[in-house]
Enzyme design. Sequence first.
Site: not given
Ligand code: NDP
Length: 477
Positions: A171, A246, A280, A379
């Site tokens: 997903k 992550e 990130c 962040e």
């Molecule tokens: P989110 O946590 O909002 O989303 C991440 C994924 O989780 C998306 O596919 C999202 O779907 C999905 N998701 C949302 N709600 C649920 C749920 N209830 N159950 C299961 N899956 C769910 O993060 P962002 O997409 O906004 O990404 C940004 C964040 O990611 C930042 O905080 C960043 O630091 C972190 N990040 C960390 C990295 C690392 O390696 N440490 C690398 C890159 C990013 P949808 O978007 O469709 O709602």
Amino acid sequence: MTIYQNLIAGEWVGSDATKNINPSNTNEVVGLYADGSTEDTKNAIAAAKAAFPAWSRSGIWERHVILKKAGDEIMARKDELGALLAREEGKTLPEAIGETIRASQIFEFFAGEALRLAGEVVPSVRPNIGVEITRDPLGVIGIITPWNFPIAIPAWKIAPALCYGNTVVFKPAELVPGCSWAIVDILHRAGLPKGVLNLVMGKGSVVGQAMLDSPDVTGITFTGSTGTGRRVAAASIEHNRKFQLEMGGKNPMVVLDDADLTVAVEAAANSGFFSTGQRCTASSRLIVTEGIHDKFVAALTEKLNTLVVDNAMKPGTHIGPVVDEKQLKTDTDYIEIGRKEGAKLAFGGELITRETPGFYLQPTLFTEATNQMRISREEIFGPVVSVIRVKDYDEALATANDTPFGLSAGIATTSLKHATHFKRNSEAGMVMVNLPTAGVDFHVPFGGRKGSSYGPREQGKYAAEFYTSVKTAYTLA
Ligand code: NDP
């Protein structure tokens, strides 16, 4: 307009669709992508479960050939896929092509790993008994990815999952389904048997949640925000499922008096502002010792003046738009918070208008920040960076480590003593000396400590720790 559908049990399905909008030009629809339901997700999980027994016993040559083919096609189409990435996410075209090349390299790497699968044969402490240690695939892996690396993160999760014999339900983030659809299409055409890789695009609260709720998902690998990561953890513990997280970062970059000023400024500008600060591993805390502080701030501000913020596809753009309106509001809210907390706005802070309507924000630099301010602790995930002045190396190290996160950390110094001490004593999972905190190799472990990560490392041969389960077998000779 064509609807890019979900792939479930080897069939393209789905008629409801969501618009994928270009953040550099909000009038442009990049494509229509299927909006998966709970039912679609359940079907995908069932298909992955049914495909697992055969795929887990498939020959390593078959896995090698498919992963290699995928890597080759991604590389051959790097310009086209890079353009798709730049249009859906907003990083500049050169950055997007670079990320696409990296995705290809990751498939090449795991194509090779498939041929290197091995175990250990060791003597038993008891006579006439042999011991074998092997790795089994986990089963159905749920992959949930964020929007900021639309092709590299899916690649670094899908490639090892398949390499080690797992089946997948994937997903991607709803904001950036384009590159994910493209790599699933490539792998499907490369010859993956039905059900081995399933794509369910759609909302996290629907598709993601259905994955968390299913007892048939045996492992979940997640990259995203801390809040969602905690939900993944709680749901996975409920099902006694293996999981890997992550999450966020608040990565420090220390600049010492003895730093090469040019190296420090280049590393800070890259770490803080490239990819619009939406990495990130981006550095959002510049911790600078007194002797170089004013020179460093002056040189960094001069550098920021030369950076062009514009449409990601335009030649000459250094910084593309913020990914969407919601993230832009988060960024501008934090700029306001920083002002109110008493940090000095040394550069930027304003929205900008360009030829095409998009989410354009100036790179923003605060000085006179403290490490206790919210802009230094939370962040932001945008092009907003604070400079924290410290007395000496000891205070710099203590400040760098004083954070709930621990993904990446950097130091700019010409002192071997301080570089060595920092590498040993930084509480981050990845440490950079005279380099940006972001920008990593694809063949070595990636991940953090403290609130940034949970579970085994991703990438390189360390990926096996998550995607396999170790088995110890004893045989009477
Ligand atoms: P989110 O946590 O909002 O989303 C991440 C994924 O989780 C998306 O596919 C999202 O779907 C999905 N998701 C949302 N709600 C649920 C749920 N209830 N159950 C299961 N899956 C769910 O993060 P962002 O997409 O906004 O990404 C940004 C964040 O990611 C930042 O905080 C960043 O630091 C972190 N990040 C960390 C990295 C690392 O390696 N440490 C690398 C890159 C990013 P949808 O978007 O469709 O709602």
